[in-house]
Design a protein around this motif. Sequence first.
Motif, PDB file in Angstrom:
ATOM      1  N   TRP A  55     -11.030 -46.928  -4.826  1.00  0.00           N
ATOM      2  CA  TRP A  55     -10.035 -47.326  -4.049  1.00  0.00           C
ATOM      3  C   TRP A  55     -10.286 -46.836  -2.595  1.00  0.00           C
ATOM      4  O   TRP A  55      -9.144 -47.189  -1.781  1.00  0.00           O
ATOM      5  N   GLY A  56     -11.299 -46.313  -2.084  1.00  0.00           N
ATOM      6  CA  GLY A  56     -11.709 -45.988  -0.648  1.00  0.00           C
ATOM      7  C   GLY A  56     -11.007 -44.524  -0.372  1.00  0.00           C
ATOM      8  O   GLY A  56     -10.916 -44.263   1.071  1.00  0.00           O
ATOM      9  N   ALA A  57     -10.933 -43.518  -1.015  1.00  0.00           N
ATOM     10  CA  ALA A  57     -10.309 -42.361  -0.703  1.00  0.00           C
ATOM     11  C   ALA A  57     -11.285 -41.755   0.309  1.00  0.00           C
ATOM     12  O   ALA A  57     -12.602 -41.744   0.130  1.00  0.00           O
ATOM     13  N   MET A  58     -10.964 -40.890   1.243  1.00  0.00           N
ATOM     14  CA  MET A  58     -11.795 -40.313   2.206  1.00  0.00           C
ATOM     15  C   MET A  58     -12.159 -39.015   1.763  1.00  0.00           C
ATOM     16  O   MET A  58     -11.359 -38.339   0.919  1.00  0.00           O
ATOM     17  N   GLU A  59     -13.258 -38.141   2.136  1.00  0.00           N
ATOM     18  CA  GLU A  59     -13.438 -36.935   1.689  1.00  0.00           C
ATOM     19  C   GLU A  59     -12.667 -36.063   2.307  1.00  0.00           C
ATOM     20  O   GLU A  59     -12.085 -36.041   3.215  1.00  0.00           O
ATOM     21  N   PRO A  60     -12.255 -34.983   1.266  1.00  0.00           N
ATOM     22  CA  PRO A  60     -11.238 -33.920   1.517  1.00  0.00           C
ATOM     23  C   PRO A  60     -11.945 -33.393   2.824  1.00  0.00           C
ATOM     24  O   PRO A  60     -12.966 -33.080   3.218  1.00  0.00           O
ATOM     25  N   ARG A  61     -10.825 -32.738   3.690  1.00  0.00           N
ATOM     26  CA  ARG A  61     -11.051 -32.200   5.232  1.00  0.00           C
ATOM     27  C   ARG A  61     -11.171 -30.608   5.063  1.00  0.00           C
ATOM     28  O   ARG A  61     -11.085 -29.900   5.972  1.00  0.00           O
ATOM     29  N   GLY A  62     -11.069 -30.111   3.678  1.00  0.00           N
ATOM     30  CA  GLY A  62     -10.968 -28.579   3.738  1.00  0.00           C
ATOM     31  C   GLY A  62     -11.461 -28.273   2.313  1.00  0.00           C
ATOM     32  O   GLY A  62     -11.831 -29.151   1.275  1.00  0.00           O
ATOM     33  N   ILE A  63     -11.446 -26.913   1.969  1.00  0.00           N
ATOM     34  CA  ILE A  63     -12.003 -26.505   0.534  1.00  0.00           C
ATOM     35  C   ILE A  63     -10.716 -26.762  -0.503  1.00  0.00           C
ATOM     36  O   ILE A  63      -9.614 -26.304  -0.003  1.00  0.00           O
ATOM     37  N   ILE A  64     -11.092 -27.320  -1.498  1.00  0.00           N
ATOM     38  CA  ILE A  64     -10.131 -27.647  -2.517  1.00  0.00           C
ATOM     39  C   ILE A  64     -10.232 -26.809  -3.526  1.00  0.00           C
ATOM     40  O   ILE A  64     -11.284 -26.678  -4.372  1.00  0.00           O
ATOM     41  N   ARG A  65      -9.064 -25.975  -3.973  1.00  0.00           N
ATOM     42  CA  ARG A  65      -9.116 -25.181  -5.213  1.00  0.00           C
ATOM     43  C   ARG A  65      -9.262 -25.645  -6.459  1.00  0.00           C
ATOM     44  O   ARG A  65      -8.557 -26.825  -6.388  1.00  0.00           O
ATOM     45  N   LYS A  66      -9.756 -25.150  -7.546  1.00  0.00           N
ATOM     46  CA  LYS A  66     -10.065 -25.944  -8.772  1.00  0.00           C
ATOM     47  C   LYS A  66      -8.998 -25.039 -10.098  1.00  0.00           C
ATOM     48  O   LYS A  66      -9.058 -23.978  -9.898  1.00  0.00           O
ATOM     49  N   PHE A  67      -8.620 -25.741 -10.894  1.00  0.00           N
ATOM     50  CA  PHE A  67      -8.068 -25.225 -11.975  1.00  0.00           C
ATOM     51  C   PHE A  67      -9.261 -24.577 -12.891  1.00  0.00           C
ATOM     52  O   PHE A  67     -10.259 -25.186 -12.700  1.00  0.00           O
TER      53      PHE A  67
ATOM     54  N   GLU B 269      -6.675 -41.921  -9.113  1.00  0.00           N
ATOM     55  CA  GLU B 269      -7.358 -40.572  -8.778  1.00  0.00           C
ATOM     56  C   GLU B 269      -7.189 -40.224  -7.602  1.00  0.00           C
ATOM     57  O   GLU B 269      -7.551 -40.757  -6.603  1.00  0.00           O
ATOM     58  N   GLY B 270      -6.429 -39.023  -7.531  1.00  0.00           N
ATOM     59  CA  GLY B 270      -6.054 -38.394  -6.338  1.00  0.00           C
ATOM     60  C   GLY B 270      -6.833 -37.259  -6.335  1.00  0.00           C
ATOM     61  O   GLY B 270      -8.014 -37.322  -5.919  1.00  0.00           O
ATOM     62  N   ARG B 271      -6.398 -35.930  -6.479  1.00  0.00           N
ATOM     63  CA  ARG B 271      -7.221 -34.732  -6.935  1.00  0.00           C
ATOM     64  C   ARG B 271      -7.978 -34.723  -8.160  1.00  0.00           C
ATOM     65  O   ARG B 271      -8.740 -33.795  -8.624  1.00  0.00           O
ATOM     66  N   GLY B 272      -7.388 -35.527  -9.127  1.00  0.00           N
ATOM     67  CA  GLY B 272      -7.989 -35.467 -10.238  1.00  0.00           C
ATOM     68  C   GLY B 272      -7.458 -34.501 -11.274  1.00  0.00           C
ATOM     69  O   GLY B 272      -6.525 -33.652 -10.770  1.00  0.00           O
ATOM     70  N   TRP B 273      -8.114 -34.388 -12.458  1.00  0.00           N
ATOM     71  CA  TRP B 273      -7.687 -33.332 -13.480  1.00  0.00           C
ATOM     72  C   TRP B 273      -8.096 -31.670 -13.032  1.00  0.00           C
ATOM     73  O   TRP B 273      -7.288 -31.192 -13.321  1.00  0.00           O
ATOM     74  N   GLN B 274      -8.924 -31.680 -12.059  1.00  0.00           N
ATOM     75  CA  GLN B 274      -9.419 -30.170 -12.206  1.00  0.00           C
ATOM     76  C   GLN B 274      -9.307 -29.537 -10.779  1.00  0.00           C
ATOM     77  O   GLN B 274      -9.488 -28.280 -10.537  1.00  0.00           O
ATOM     78  N   GLU B 275      -8.745 -30.561  -9.730  1.00  0.00           N
ATOM     79  CA  GLU B 275      -8.749 -29.641  -8.387  1.00  0.00           C
ATOM     80  C   GLU B 275      -6.841 -29.530  -8.139  1.00  0.00           C
ATOM     81  O   GLU B 275      -6.335 -30.403  -8.709  1.00  0.00           O
ATOM     82  N   ILE B 276      -6.563 -28.496  -7.699  1.00  0.00           N
ATOM     83  CA  ILE B 276      -5.413 -28.040  -7.517  1.00  0.00           C
ATOM     84  C   ILE B 276      -4.643 -28.995  -6.348  1.00  0.00           C
ATOM     85  O   ILE B 276      -5.479 -29.078  -5.203  1.00  0.00           O
ATOM     86  N   GLY B 277      -3.502 -29.625  -6.609  1.00  0.00           N
ATOM     87  CA  GLY B 277      -2.947 -30.341  -5.555  1.00  0.00           C
ATOM     88  C   GLY B 277      -2.249 -29.626  -4.579  1.00  0.00           C
ATOM     89  O   GLY B 277      -2.019 -28.374  -4.832  1.00  0.00           O
ATOM     90  N   VAL B 278      -1.468 -30.513  -3.508  1.00  0.00           N
ATOM     91  CA  VAL B 278      -0.435 -30.040  -2.894  1.00  0.00           C
ATOM     92  C   VAL B 278       0.727 -30.938  -2.576  1.00  0.00           C
ATOM     93  O   VAL B 278       0.847 -31.921  -1.883  1.00  0.00           O
ATOM     94  N   HIS B 279       1.790 -30.377  -3.546  1.00  0.00           N
ATOM     95  CA  HIS B 279       2.638 -31.409  -3.713  1.00  0.00           C
ATOM     96  C   HIS B 279       4.081 -30.712  -4.128  1.00  0.00           C
ATOM     97  O   HIS B 279       5.092 -31.346  -3.849  1.00  0.00           O
ATOM     98  N   THR B 280       4.225 -29.630  -4.443  1.00  0.00           N
ATOM     99  CA  THR B 280       5.423 -29.006  -5.000  1.00  0.00           C
ATOM    100  C   THR B 280       5.047 -27.270  -4.425  1.00  0.00           C
ATOM    101  O   THR B 280       4.393 -26.686  -5.258  1.00  0.00           O
ATOM    102  N   VAL B 281       5.850 -27.062  -3.474  1.00  0.00           N
ATOM    103  CA  VAL B 281       5.808 -25.573  -3.021  1.00  0.00           C
ATOM    104  C   VAL B 281       5.947 -24.647  -4.242  1.00  0.00           C
ATOM    105  O   VAL B 281       7.168 -24.565  -4.727  1.00  0.00           O
ATOM    106  N   GLY B 282       5.091 -23.572  -4.467  1.00  0.00           N
ATOM    107  CA  GLY B 282       5.454 -22.566  -5.343  1.00  0.00           C
ATOM    108  C   GLY B 282       4.890 -23.109  -6.717  1.00  0.00           C
ATOM    109  O   GLY B 282       4.902 -22.130  -7.551  1.00  0.00           O
ATOM    110  N   TYR B 283       4.387 -24.175  -6.699  1.00  0.00           N
ATOM    111  CA  TYR B 283       4.073 -24.680  -8.165  1.00  0.00           C
ATOM    112  C   TYR B 283       2.743 -25.214  -8.264  1.00  0.00           C
ATOM    113  O   TYR B 283       2.270 -25.705  -9.308  1.00  0.00           O
TER     114      TYR B 283
END
Length: 239
Positions: free
Chosen positions: A103-115, A151-165
Amino acid sequence: MIMILLQILLLNLLPSTNANKCACATDNVNVRTGSGTNYSVIGILRTNQCVNKTGHFVDNVGTKWASVVFKEKLGWIASNWLIDPTTGGSITGCPKIIPRSEWGAMEPRGIIRKFTSQTLPTFVILHHGATERWSDIGFNFVIGEDGNVYEGRGWQEIGVHTVGYNSVSLGIGIIGDFTSRLPSEAALNATKQLVKCGVDNGYISPNYTLIGHRDVGSTACPGTRLWELIHSWSHYNEN
């Protein structure tokens, strides 16, 4: 040959909701004598070629292997190379997930933490389409009203969608504004199927809690109609 046929017979006598259905290869894939790459290859299932699966799966180092009948022999294929021809989705019960590359997602612009296996998400948080600017798409998955899962961040990478969670949850965004209407049936079914897929395949804790974004934040998300609907869904706000 007698021993192999006995193995197949015994496998099919075991209860399984997937028995006697077929699976088709998404690309050329090796069929092995056992559930792992250390087992010998007995043949190659070609792209779009289909085989009968027995309905039995084995997990091996993060990969789910499917038992199949290949040219009258019992074999094993990594299930991520197989689809259900009737739905186009994974044979493990997952919906078809369109990868970032398609779907043409760009590469992340920073380090993404993983579950990790020790920090599986214990919350599933539903959102609707409004979004902010982040270093990458904030949701783990995005669902369209056509029923497609992206697929956004997928199963294994921590997202940024809900502060504190974010570090303890999987964020799913459904495209649209559901303040005064519900998402399509296709989108709702894909959402339920995606969550079940995550639990069944070890990406979400079996004891997860389902919530809407507004349950833990000052926001109208995921829209009043959708939020009211998920009150009746399994696991909603149980803890």
